[in-house]
Design a protein around this motif. Sequence first.
Motif, PDB file in Angstrom:
ATOM      1  N   LEU A 165       0.831  -1.300   0.041  1.00 38.91           N
ATOM      2  CA  LEU A 165       0.116   0.034  -0.091  1.00 38.91           C
ATOM      3  C   LEU A 165       0.878   1.211  -0.091  1.00 38.91           C
ATOM      4  CD1 LEU A 165      -2.713   1.489   0.220  1.00 38.91           C
ATOM      5  CD2 LEU A 165      -2.457   1.151   2.847  1.00 38.91           C
ATOM      6  N   TYR A 166       1.893   1.216   0.770  1.00 36.59           N
ATOM      7  CA  TYR A 166       2.484   2.569   0.920  1.00 36.59           C
ATOM      8  C   TYR A 166       3.756   2.828  -0.035  1.00 36.59           C
ATOM      9  CZ  TYR A 166       0.714   2.708   5.756  1.00 36.59           C
ATOM     10  OH  TYR A 166      -0.059   2.734   6.616  1.00 36.59           O
ATOM     11  N   ILE A 167       3.504   2.119  -1.325  1.00 33.28           N
ATOM     12  CA  ILE A 167       4.278   2.492  -2.557  1.00 33.28           C
ATOM     13  C   ILE A 167       3.409   3.271  -3.150  1.00 33.28           C
ATOM     14  CG2 ILE A 167       5.124   1.633  -4.737  1.00 33.28           C
ATOM     15  CD1 ILE A 167       6.835   0.474  -2.544  1.00 33.28           C
ATOM     16  N   VAL A 168       2.013   3.404  -3.159  1.00 33.22           N
ATOM     17  CA  VAL A 168       0.994   4.367  -3.533  1.00 33.22           C
ATOM     18  C   VAL A 168       0.502   5.232  -3.027  1.00 33.22           C
ATOM     19  CG1 VAL A 168       0.787   2.679  -5.564  1.00 33.22           C
ATOM     20  CG2 VAL A 168      -0.859   2.751  -3.842  1.00 33.22           C
ATOM     21  N   ALA A 169       0.481   5.074  -1.324  1.00 32.62           N
ATOM     22  CA  ALA A 169      -0.344   5.760  -0.513  1.00 32.62           C
ATOM     23  C   ALA A 169       0.389   6.104   0.657  1.00 32.62           C
ATOM     24  CB  ALA A 169      -1.714   5.148   0.039  1.00 32.62           C
ATOM     25  N   PRO A 170       0.225   7.403   1.372  1.00 30.76           N
ATOM     26  CA  PRO A 170      -0.974   8.171   0.870  1.00 30.76           C
ATOM     27  C   PRO A 170      -0.566   9.284  -0.210  1.00 30.76           C
ATOM     28  CG  PRO A 170       0.228   9.032   2.860  1.00 30.76           C
ATOM     29  CD  PRO A 170       0.959   7.501   2.349  1.00 30.76           C
ATOM     30  N   VAL A 171       0.536   9.053  -0.764  1.00 33.47           N
ATOM     31  CA  VAL A 171       1.086   9.901  -1.740  1.00 33.47           C
ATOM     32  C   VAL A 171       1.973   8.566  -2.851  1.00 33.47           C
ATOM     33  CG1 VAL A 171       3.175  10.649  -0.857  1.00 33.47           C
ATOM     34  CG2 VAL A 171       2.223  11.834  -3.039  1.00 33.47           C
ATOM     35  N   THR A 172       1.722   8.533  -3.988  1.00 35.12           N
ATOM     36  CA  THR A 172       2.352   7.530  -4.982  1.00 35.12           C
ATOM     37  C   THR A 172       3.950   8.019  -4.948  1.00 35.12           C
ATOM     38  OG1 THR A 172       2.811   6.597  -7.061  1.00 35.12           O
ATOM     39  CG2 THR A 172       1.804   9.035  -7.098  1.00 35.12           C
ATOM     40  N   ASN A 173       4.803   6.981  -4.891  1.00 27.41           N
ATOM     41  CA  ASN A 173       6.187   7.248  -5.019  1.00 27.41           C
ATOM     42  C   ASN A 173       6.599   8.232  -6.056  1.00 27.41           C
ATOM     43  OD1 ASN A 173       6.507   6.134  -2.451  1.00 27.41           O
ATOM     44  ND2 ASN A 173       7.737   4.327  -3.057  1.00 27.41           N
ATOM     45  N   ASN A 174       6.029   7.780  -7.176  1.00 26.25           N
ATOM     46  CA  ASN A 174       6.256   8.640  -8.222  1.00 26.25           C
ATOM     47  C   ASN A 174       6.109  10.039  -8.145  1.00 26.25           C
ATOM     48  OD1 ASN A 174       6.760   6.529 -10.203  1.00 26.25           O
ATOM     49  ND2 ASN A 174       4.823   6.160 -10.905  1.00 26.25           N
ATOM     50  N   LEU A 175       5.211  10.665  -7.335  1.00 24.94           N
ATOM     51  CA  LEU A 175       5.021  11.953  -6.904  1.00 24.94           C
ATOM     52  C   LEU A 175       6.125  12.548  -5.970  1.00 24.94           C
ATOM     53  CD1 LEU A 175       1.160  12.706  -6.416  1.00 24.94           C
ATOM     54  CD2 LEU A 175       2.709  13.450  -8.433  1.00 24.94           C
ATOM     55  N   VAL A 176       6.615  11.570  -5.164  1.00 24.08           N
ATOM     56  CA  VAL A 176       7.809  11.941  -4.512  1.00 24.08           C
ATOM     57  C   VAL A 176       9.059  11.958  -5.252  1.00 24.08           C
ATOM     58  CG1 VAL A 176       9.478  10.953  -2.524  1.00 24.08           C
ATOM     59  CG2 VAL A 176       7.030  10.776  -2.280  1.00 24.08           C
ATOM     60  N   LEU A 177       9.083  11.323  -6.348  1.00 23.18           N
ATOM     61  CA  LEU A 177      10.392  11.567  -7.209  1.00 23.18           C
ATOM     62  C   LEU A 177      10.154  12.792  -7.868  1.00 23.18           C
ATOM     63  CD1 LEU A 177      10.651   8.009  -8.721  1.00 23.18           C
ATOM     64  CD2 LEU A 177      12.108   8.785  -7.133  1.00 23.18           C
ATOM     65  N   SER A 178       8.980  13.097  -8.245  1.00 21.30           N
ATOM     66  CA  SER A 178       8.754  14.320  -9.020  1.00 21.30           C
ATOM     67  C   SER A 178       8.889  15.579  -7.963  1.00 21.30           C
ATOM     68  CB  SER A 178       7.347  14.500  -9.517  1.00 21.30           C
ATOM     69  OG  SER A 178       6.867  15.696 -10.127  1.00 21.30           O
ATOM     70  N   TYR A 179       8.727  15.505  -6.734  1.00 17.50           N
ATOM     71  CA  TYR A 179       8.853  16.542  -5.801  1.00 17.50           C
ATOM     72  C   TYR A 179      10.471  16.728  -5.810  1.00 17.50           C
ATOM     73  CZ  TYR A 179       9.503  19.133  -1.538  1.00 17.50           C
ATOM     74  OH  TYR A 179       9.784  20.072  -0.716  1.00 17.50           O
ATOM     75  N   ILE A 180      11.127  15.640  -5.580  1.00 17.48           N
ATOM     76  CA  ILE A 180      12.439  15.689  -5.464  1.00 17.48           C
ATOM     77  C   ILE A 180      13.128  16.307  -6.759  1.00 17.48           C
ATOM     78  CG2 ILE A 180      14.773  14.331  -5.228  1.00 17.48           C
ATOM     79  CD1 ILE A 180      13.268  14.638  -2.667  1.00 17.48           C
ATOM     80  N   GLY A 181      12.713  15.964  -8.018  1.00 11.65           N
ATOM     81  CA  GLY A 181      13.263  16.317  -9.306  1.00 11.65           C
ATOM     82  C   GLY A 181      13.110  17.806  -9.182  1.00 11.65           C
ATOM     83  N   GLN A 182      11.943  18.422  -9.171  1.00  9.28           N
ATOM     84  CA  GLN A 182      11.583  19.578  -9.182  1.00  9.28           C
ATOM     85  C   GLN A 182      11.858  20.585  -7.943  1.00  9.28           C
ATOM     86  OE1 GLN A 182       7.183  19.879 -10.155  1.00  9.28           O
ATOM     87  NE2 GLN A 182       7.383  18.139 -11.503  1.00  9.28           N
TER      88      GLN A 182
END
Length: 386
Positions: free
Chosen positions: A360-377
């Motif tokens: 579950l925690y790969i996608v919630a409460p925020v998907t890990n792809n959005l975490v990658l996006s946050y770090i990138g940006q």
Amino acid sequence: MVEEKNQNHELIRKSIQNLCKKFPESYWSELDEKKAYPEEFIQSLTEDGWLSVLIPEEYGGTGLGITEAGIILEEINRSGGNSGAGHAQMYTMGALLRHGNEEQKKRILPDIASGAKRLQAFGITEPTAGSDTTSITTTAERKGDYYEIHGQKIWTSRAEYSDLMLLLARTTPKDQVSKKTDGLSLFVLDMKDQADKIDIRPINTMINHATTEVFFEGAKVPVENLIGEEGKGFRYVLSGMNAERILIASESVGDGMYFIDKAVNYANERVVFNRPIGKNQGVQFPISESYMDIQAAKLMRDRAATLFDAGEKCAEEANMAKYLTSEATWKAANAAMTTFGGYGFATEYNIERKFKEARLYIVAPVTNNLVLSYIGQHVLSLPRSF
């Protein structure tokens, strides 16, 4: 001072471990089979004051930090339990603590601390908006001394078992604000008082997480339950995300160590071809790698928690902690499943139950792809990808 803090942390760990012994894995397995809520477990946590650790003493809590809260959740999950059944009560109240007024705190927080009322539901996500929170369409229209709520939320866990809900709704249409993050307001909704205007529908999911979709048909929220300023709710929600990330990371650390503990024990005990399977490097190495990954990720969790408790910026560390711990734990989950072989799929061994929970925690409460996006940006200054 450091030694005293470490002693306190160890005391918390031991206390949670002792509490969890009253709720063995068989308790969680039975609940999982019935898709039932761990009422007795949550009540015990509440009575012992563990769910009110982030509430200041003047409002009936124990006034501890996110570090201590994380230890509690970590140990619950390491025992084989699922702290997701109560974790929201820790981080949802953060918006009230940071942005609520004194009257609201005195009126609401003591009841939460004592267990007289539960604040477990967090109404943010909507079917058509997903992770794009600024596109939610649930409305809160001011009508004299109250707001009237119309709309729908989804993936709202524990709504059936919560007295109060922290609710984000639009008070100004998106096309009428200069910034898309404006016009959103945050409320404390009394779900029991407005039960006839709220329709809660359970969602049957892969794990036992008490997940629902909630429909609001004219539910009323008194003006005095508006958190902070009208139209500024989005930033209030964001300010609580770091706490959420750190606590979820703590749960993942606990899950990861659960898998390591179980895999090590089984690898030492299971004998095939006249030798314990733990002698085989094909079994031993994945467990060792997972352990190292979890311990490294745990350091980032600790770093994020330390910064948070010191009142310093920690968005980078909190997001990385959530990502690293969830990924490390998913690796450990697979290592444990491989170690147990066919028995890992048998419910009596509990691996399959925790395996699903860890995913579950790969996608919630925020998907890990959005975490990658946050770090990138926001950390590496790369161009926005959306």
